[in-house]
Design a protein around this motif. Structure first.
Motif, mmCIF file in Angstrom:
data_model
loop_
_atom_site.group_PDB
_atom_site.id
_atom_site.type_symbol
_atom_site.label_atom_id
_atom_site.label_comp_id
_atom_site.label_asym_id
_atom_site.label_seq_id
_atom_site.Cartn_x
_atom_site.Cartn_y
_atom_site.Cartn_z
ATOM 1 N N ALA A 41 0.834 -1.205 0.000
ATOM 2 C CA ALA A 41 0.000 0.000 0.000
ATOM 3 C C ALA A 41 0.869 1.255 0.000
ATOM 4 O O ALA A 41 0.507 2.278 -0.596
ATOM 5 C CB ALA A 41 -0.919 -0.006 1.221
ATOM 6 N N HIS A 45 0.379 4.914 -1.897
ATOM 7 C CA HIS A 45 0.329 6.150 -1.095
ATOM 8 C C HIS A 45 1.376 7.140 -1.635
ATOM 9 O O HIS A 45 1.096 8.326 -1.816
ATOM 10 C CB HIS A 45 0.618 5.868 0.380
ATOM 11 N N THR A 136 5.455 -6.155 9.486
ATOM 12 C CA THR A 136 4.364 -5.355 10.063
ATOM 13 C C THR A 136 3.456 -6.237 10.926
ATOM 14 O O THR A 136 3.087 -5.866 12.043
ATOM 15 C CB THR A 136 3.543 -4.684 8.940
ATOM 16 N N GLY A 161 -2.239 -8.778 2.379
ATOM 17 C CA GLY A 161 -0.798 -8.900 2.608
ATOM 18 C C GLY A 161 -0.467 -9.063 4.084
ATOM 19 O O GLY A 161 0.088 -10.084 4.510
ATOM 20 N N VAL A 162 -0.823 -8.080 4.897
ATOM 21 C CA VAL A 162 -0.510 -8.137 6.329
ATOM 22 C C VAL A 162 -1.281 -9.292 6.992
ATOM 23 O O VAL A 162 -0.734 -10.052 7.793
ATOM 24 C CB VAL A 162 -0.859 -6.788 7.019
ATOM 25 N N CYS A 181 -12.732 -12.254 6.861
ATOM 26 C CA CYS A 181 -12.474 -11.974 5.432
ATOM 27 C C CYS A 181 -13.783 -12.089 4.659
ATOM 28 O O CYS A 181 -14.829 -12.375 5.235
ATOM 29 C CB CYS A 181 -11.430 -12.949 4.884
ATOM 30 N N SER A 182 -13.696 -11.893 3.344
ATOM 31 C CA SER A 182 -14.882 -12.019 2.485
ATOM 32 C C SER A 182 -15.116 -13.508 2.167
ATOM 33 O O SER A 182 -14.213 -14.329 2.337
ATOM 34 C CB SER A 182 -14.679 -11.198 1.216
ATOM 35 N N LYS A 185 -12.704 -15.961 0.298
ATOM 36 C CA LYS A 185 -11.343 -16.176 0.822
ATOM 37 C C LYS A 185 -11.342 -17.028 2.094
ATOM 38 O O LYS A 185 -10.285 -17.272 2.679
ATOM 39 C CB LYS A 185 -10.707 -14.811 1.126
ATOM 40 N N ALA A 218 -5.881 -5.142 9.794
ATOM 41 C CA ALA A 218 -4.986 -4.674 8.722
ATOM 42 C C ALA A 218 -5.366 -3.230 8.386
ATOM 43 O O ALA A 218 -4.516 -2.345 8.296
ATOM 44 C CB ALA A 218 -5.115 -5.574 7.501
ATOM 45 N N TYR A 221 -11.678 -0.649 9.210
ATOM 46 C CA TYR A 221 -12.951 -1.321 8.882
ATOM 47 C C TYR A 221 -14.112 -0.990 9.836
ATOM 48 O O TYR A 221 -15.244 -0.904 9.405
ATOM 49 C CB TYR A 221 -12.817 -2.853 8.812
ATOM 50 N N GLY A 242 -5.582 2.152 7.460
ATOM 51 C CA GLY A 242 -6.986 2.539 7.427
ATOM 52 C C GLY A 242 -7.141 3.928 6.829
ATOM 53 O O GLY A 242 -6.156 4.556 6.433
ATOM 54 N N PHE A 268 -0.412 1.704 14.835
ATOM 55 C CA PHE A 268 1.046 1.679 14.919
ATOM 56 C C PHE A 268 1.634 1.798 13.527
ATOM 57 O O PHE A 268 0.975 1.500 12.538
ATOM 58 C CB PHE A 268 1.543 0.379 15.592
ATOM 59 N N VAL A 269 2.882 2.281 13.494
ATOM 60 C CA VAL A 269 3.624 2.328 12.227
ATOM 61 C C VAL A 269 4.823 1.413 12.414
ATOM 62 O O VAL A 269 5.582 1.549 13.380
ATOM 63 C CB VAL A 269 4.081 3.763 11.897
ATOM 64 N N LEU A 309 -3.820 -3.826 -6.557
ATOM 65 C CA LEU A 309 -3.685 -3.785 -5.090
ATOM 66 C C LEU A 309 -4.566 -2.698 -4.477
ATOM 67 O O LEU A 309 -5.169 -2.880 -3.418
ATOM 68 C CB LEU A 309 -2.223 -3.550 -4.684
ATOM 69 N N ALA A 314 -6.735 -7.932 -2.514
ATOM 70 C CA ALA A 314 -5.739 -8.925 -2.953
ATOM 71 C C ALA A 314 -5.817 -10.156 -2.047
ATOM 72 O O ALA A 314 -6.188 -10.065 -0.879
ATOM 73 C CB ALA A 314 -4.351 -8.311 -2.885
HETATM 74 N N1 LIG Z 1 4.647 0.375 7.944
HETATM 75 C C1 LIG Z 1 3.412 0.081 8.284
HETATM 76 O O1 LIG Z 1 3.035 0.396 9.361
HETATM 77 C C2 LIG Z 1 2.551 -0.680 7.327
HETATM 78 C C3 LIG Z 1 3.135 -1.681 6.556
HETATM 79 C C4 LIG Z 1 2.333 -2.431 5.704
HETATM 80 C C5 LIG Z 1 0.976 -2.110 5.581
HETATM 81 N N2 LIG Z 1 0.451 -1.100 6.311
HETATM 82 C C6 LIG Z 1 -0.970 -0.758 6.139
HETATM 83 O O2 LIG Z 1 -1.742 -1.910 6.441
HETATM 84 C C7 LIG Z 1 -2.921 -1.895 5.654
HETATM 85 C C8 LIG Z 1 -3.168 -3.272 5.079
HETATM 86 O O3 LIG Z 1 -2.154 -3.612 4.191
HETATM 87 P P1 LIG Z 1 -2.259 -4.942 3.350
HETATM 88 O O4 LIG Z 1 -0.962 -5.078 2.623
HETATM 89 O O5 LIG Z 1 -2.706 -6.066 4.192
HETATM 90 O O6 LIG Z 1 -3.445 -4.559 2.333
HETATM 91 P P2 LIG Z 1 -4.177 -5.492 1.292
HETATM 92 O O7 LIG Z 1 -3.247 -6.558 0.840
HETATM 93 O O8 LIG Z 1 -4.800 -4.596 0.290
HETATM 94 O O9 LIG Z 1 -5.302 -6.229 2.143
HETATM 95 C C9 LIG Z 1 -6.419 -5.600 2.595
HETATM 96 C C10 LIG Z 1 -7.436 -6.669 2.953
HETATM 97 O O10 LIG Z 1 -8.557 -6.047 3.535
HETATM 98 C C11 LIG Z 1 -9.668 -6.924 3.370
HETATM 99 N N3 LIG Z 1 -10.920 -6.200 3.562
HETATM 100 C C12 LIG Z 1 -11.493 -5.277 2.734
HETATM 101 N N4 LIG Z 1 -12.639 -4.839 3.291
HETATM 102 C C13 LIG Z 1 -12.776 -5.485 4.488
HETATM 103 C C14 LIG Z 1 -13.742 -5.442 5.539
HETATM 104 N N5 LIG Z 1 -14.802 -4.655 5.476
HETATM 105 N N6 LIG Z 1 -13.554 -6.229 6.612
HETATM 106 C C15 LIG Z 1 -12.488 -7.035 6.707
HETATM 107 N N7 LIG Z 1 -11.531 -7.133 5.747
HETATM 108 C C16 LIG Z 1 -11.676 -6.356 4.652
HETATM 109 C C17 LIG Z 1 -9.482 -7.488 2.000
HETATM 110 O O11 LIG Z 1 -9.924 -8.813 2.017
HETATM 111 P P3 LIG Z 1 -11.262 -9.312 1.273
HETATM 112 O O12 LIG Z 1 -10.954 -9.320 -0.185
HETATM 113 O O13 LIG Z 1 -11.465 -10.662 1.861
HETATM 114 O O14 LIG Z 1 -12.332 -8.287 1.594
HETATM 115 C C18 LIG Z 1 -7.959 -7.447 1.787
HETATM 116 O O15 LIG Z 1 -7.432 -8.749 1.797
HETATM 117 C C19 LIG Z 1 -2.751 -0.789 4.608
HETATM 118 O O16 LIG Z 1 -3.557 0.312 4.964
HETATM 119 C C20 LIG Z 1 -1.300 -0.414 4.710
HETATM 120 O O17 LIG Z 1 -1.087 0.958 4.431
HETATM 121 C C21 LIG Z 1 1.195 -0.393 7.198
#
Ligand SMILES: NC(=O)c1ccc[n+]([C@@H]2O[C@H](COP(=O)([O-])OP(=O)(O)OC[C@H]3O[C@@H](n4cnc5c(N)ncnc54)[C@H](OP(=O)(O)O)[C@@H]3O)[C@@H](O)[C@H]2O)c1
Length: 332
Positions: A41, A45, A136, A161-162, A181-182, A185, A218, A221, A242, A268-269, A309, A314
């Motif tokens: 993500a 961004h 993460t 991903g996370v 999840c949906s 999945k 993640a 929501y 978020g 957290f970051v 993505l 994903a």
């Molecule tokens: N440095 C850091 O702190 C750091 C590092 C990595 C990521 N992040 C943040 O973490 C977040 C998640 O990253 P990611 O890589 O996991 O994103 P991602 O791969 O896009 O995954 C997001 C997931 O959210 C699910 N989702 C969507 N709507 C939902 C709902 N209403 N309820 C429950 N699940 C839902 C989706 O699954 P379904 O298809 O099953 O809906 C999807 O698998 C991002 O905002 C990113 O910016 C922060």
């Protein structure tokens, strides 16, 4: 070398495949020939300067860092004069966000302390899918969430991903894991080891009456008040991403709720670091954690990969194949 470059903030269409000079490693850096990179993500961004805060990090009017991509796996090609840990030919992986990104290219320079030797049992493609998302998840569960064996843990967003790493890492700590999840999945999340799986289109876990010791979302929501209701009296809620509204809510109300009761809530970051990537490497080598790869794209199709993505659904990770993996690894 070939690289995906952007000169102005905007949608994936502003990304162009270009020939750019191959970088030279500084004294404490190594030059890595990248075999594969993965999309996070953070890439979109930075691409869109969304949130606006990105402009303070990467240029107010136009991007200073012009090549995105944080997660890489590849071979060390050359070393700076003070780089002692790695040698030419070493197979490495890492999150190079703090080295100035640059993973969507054929070569990149990175500090040695951003890299770890690639797990022997993983292909470059698999290894590239690991660093940012897995570290993460580890930080969220272990450091922020203080995970303990025997706890009940809920991962909201378990299929991305996370989330796919969080489910497996939480299991490796000996906890009882529920993944949210949906519907399409659910089987996949179960196969990662989740003891229970909730379809968020059918059931709102924050209203089921069930309480969890630790919740990792993640993305937000739900409102922070919903999460509070789903926590045990001493439970911890951590959110890795978020919307801006959800992040502000967690930053504002999280500390207030945490100070006035025994529950702890907040976002957290995660910062990449070598030690924690090495911890994840052990989990990968012992088979406790496996990367789950959704789609693979060639370097020229980074814009499509980011577009996919960004849709937010994903199934695990999206990987960019930069060197011909087929030639290097018969398992793909
Ligand atoms: N440095 C850091 O702190 C750091 C590092 C990595 C990521 N992040 C943040 O973490 C977040 C998640 O990253 P990611 O890589 O996991 O994103 P991602 O791969 O896009 O995954 C997001 C997931 O959210 C699910 N989702 C969507 N709507 C939902 C709902 N209403 N309820 C429950 N699940 C839902 C989706 O699954 P379904 O298809 O099953 O809906 C999807 O698998 C991002 O905002 C990113 O910016 C922060």
């Amino acid at each position: 070398m070939k690289a995906i470059v952007y000169e102005k903030y905007g949608p994936p269409e502003v990304l162009k495949l270009e020939d750019v000079p191959t970088p030279d490693p500084k004294d404490d850096e190594v030059l890595v020939k990248i075999h594969a990179a993965s999309v996070n993500a953070a890439d979109w961004h930075f691409l869109r300067a969304d949130p606006f805060l990105v402009r303070f990090m990467n240029g107010i009017l136009k991007p200073k860092i012009k090549i995105l991509g944080s997660d890489i796996a590849g071979c060390v090609e050359a070393t700076g004069k003070n780089a002692k840990r790695f040698h030419a030919g070493d197979e490495v992986f890492g999150d190079i966000f703090d080295c100035g990104l640059g993973g969507f290219a054929e070569y990149v320079c990175a500090r040695e302390n951003a890299l770890v030797l690639k797990p022997a049992n993983l292909t470059f493609t698999e290894a590239a899918a690991v660093p940012m998302a897995a570290v993460t998840a580890l930080h969220g569960l272990r450091d922020e969430g203080r995970i303990q064996s025997g706890q009940t843990v809920l991962i909201n967003g378990a299929s991305g991903g996370v989330g796919t790493y969080a489910v497996q890492i939480a299991k490796s700590f000996g906890t009882e894991v529920t993944g949210v999840c949906s519907p399409s999945k659910m089987e996949m999340v179960r196969s990662l080891g989740a003891d229970h799986v909730i379809d968020y289109t059918k059931e709102d876990f924050t209203r089921s009456g069930q309480r969890y010791d630790l919740i990792l979302a993640a993305n937000g929501y739900h409102s922070i008040w919903d999460y509070r209701r789903a926590l045990s009296p001493t439970g911890i809620y951590v959110m890795s991403g978020g919307s801006m509204a959800q992040i502000f809510q967690a930053m504002l109300w999280g500390p207030v709720i945490s100070m006035t009761g025994r529950q702890k809530l907040g976002n957290f970051v995660s910062k990449p670091n070598q030690e924690d990537l090495a911890f994840v490497k052990d989990l990968l080598e012992t088979g406790k954690v496996k990367p789950l790869i959704d789609r693979r794209y060639p370097l020229s199709e980074v814009p499509e990969a980011i577009r996919y993505l960004e849709q937010g659904h994903a199934r695990g990770k999206v990987v960019i194949i930069i060197q011909d993996e087929i030639r290097n690894d018969r398992r793909l």
